[in-house]
Motif scaffolding. Sequence first.
Motif, PDB file in Angstrom:
ATOM      1  N   ALA A   1      53.702 -47.524  -4.116  1.00  0.00           N
ATOM      2  CA  ALA A   1      54.991 -48.072  -4.542  1.00  0.00           C
ATOM      3  C   ALA A   1      56.079 -47.025  -4.345  1.00  0.00           C
ATOM      4  CB  ALA A   1      54.907 -48.471  -6.014  1.00  0.00           C
ATOM      5  N   CYS A   2      57.317 -47.477  -4.165  1.00  0.00           N
ATOM      6  CA  CYS A   2      58.416 -46.532  -3.962  1.00  0.00           C
ATOM      7  C   CYS A   2      58.593 -45.661  -5.200  1.00  0.00           C
ATOM      8  CB  CYS A   2      59.698 -47.260  -3.586  1.00  0.00           C
ATOM      9  SG  CYS A   2      60.696 -47.838  -4.934  1.00  0.00           S
ATOM     10  N   ILE A   3      59.185 -44.489  -4.989  1.00  0.00           N
ATOM     11  CA  ILE A   3      59.316 -43.489  -6.052  1.00  0.00           C
ATOM     12  C   ILE A   3      60.754 -42.991  -6.077  1.00  0.00           C
ATOM     13  CG2 ILE A   3      58.517 -41.257  -6.909  1.00  0.00           C
ATOM     14  CD1 ILE A   3      56.029 -41.757  -5.013  1.00  0.00           C
TER      15      ILE A   3
ATOM     16  N   PHE B   1      59.503 -43.812   0.053  1.00  0.00           N
ATOM     17  CA  PHE B   1      58.689 -44.970   0.391  1.00  0.00           C
ATOM     18  C   PHE B   1      57.407 -44.462   1.053  1.00  0.00           C
ATOM     19  CE2 PHE B   1      63.026 -46.545   0.316  1.00  0.00           C
ATOM     20  CZ  PHE B   1      62.912 -47.715  -0.425  1.00  0.00           C
ATOM     21  N   PRO B   2      56.467 -43.948   0.250  1.00  0.00           N
ATOM     22  CA  PRO B   2      55.222 -43.461   0.849  1.00  0.00           C
ATOM     23  C   PRO B   2      54.357 -44.621   1.324  1.00  0.00           C
ATOM     24  CG  PRO B   2      55.176 -43.209  -1.542  1.00  0.00           C
ATOM     25  CD  PRO B   2      56.520 -43.760  -1.182  1.00  0.00           C
TER      26      PRO B   2
ATOM     27  N   HIS C   1      58.837 -39.258   7.799  1.00  0.00           N
ATOM     28  CA  HIS C   1      57.938 -38.126   7.579  1.00  0.00           C
ATOM     29  C   HIS C   1      56.501 -38.621   7.743  1.00  0.00           C
ATOM     30  CE1 HIS C   1      61.239 -35.634   6.069  1.00  0.00           C
ATOM     31  NE2 HIS C   1      61.689 -36.753   5.526  1.00  0.00           N
ATOM     32  N   PRO C   2      55.546 -37.714   7.895  1.00  0.00           N
ATOM     33  CA  PRO C   2      54.150 -38.151   8.045  1.00  0.00           C
ATOM     34  C   PRO C   2      53.655 -39.019   6.882  1.00  0.00           C
ATOM     35  CG  PRO C   2      54.361 -35.839   8.644  1.00  0.00           C
ATOM     36  CD  PRO C   2      55.690 -36.272   8.084  1.00  0.00           C
ATOM     37  N   TRP C   3      54.174 -38.824   5.694  1.00  0.00           N
ATOM     38  CA  TRP C   3      53.730 -39.572   4.514  1.00  0.00           C
ATOM     39  C   TRP C   3      54.463 -40.904   4.351  1.00  0.00           C
ATOM     40  CZ3 TRP C   3      58.032 -40.241   1.640  1.00  0.00           C
ATOM     41  CH2 TRP C   3      59.030 -39.262   1.733  1.00  0.00           C
ATOM     42  N   GLY C   4      55.602 -41.106   5.053  1.00  0.00           N
ATOM     43  CA  GLY C   4      56.380 -42.334   4.907  1.00  0.00           C
ATOM     44  C   GLY C   4      57.854 -42.082   5.173  1.00  0.00           C
TER      45      GLY C   4
END
Length: 161
Positions: free
Chosen positions: A141-143, A136-137, A116-119
């Motif tokens: 940090a991963c969410i 994974f933006p 995606h555009p954000w990650g």
Amino acid sequence: MSEIRIVLRDGVMVCAGFRIQAQPEPSLEIDGDLLWALEQPLWCELAVSVEKRDGAIWIAPLPLARQGGFDPQRVIGWRAEPVRIEQPDGIEDAENAIHWWRGGTVEDVRGRISHHPWGRLLRLEAPGIGPEHILFPRKLACIYLGHLDTDWRQLRFEPLS
């Protein structure tokens, strides 16, 4: 639905809201309706509360009676438990995310990554579990979002100001 802004350790996640898949009730009068109903789940907006407690962010669905997109008389099961949004330390790739998610066991885990555009988004499923989501933006940090779902294309992240 208005935007939901969730303050994370190193940024703000902004989404249009959360949603869940619901199967429409099939009509047994026409065979084609049954097939359509099974193949075409509907996305319904999920009304939630967002609370910060014990140093974590908790998202809980409002009671079923307060959900605008659902008919309480037709719901068979309802996941009312809150979801803890986590940012586990040191998780930078899908393999480490799966080990963290399953506590070291990775048997029968299916994962799919989308960009995606954000990650990147890792969608995980295992027997009796899932789908669950780990994001994974870029530059954050991963969410872990658990079973929460949103319109991933519209998701965005902002730096803390």
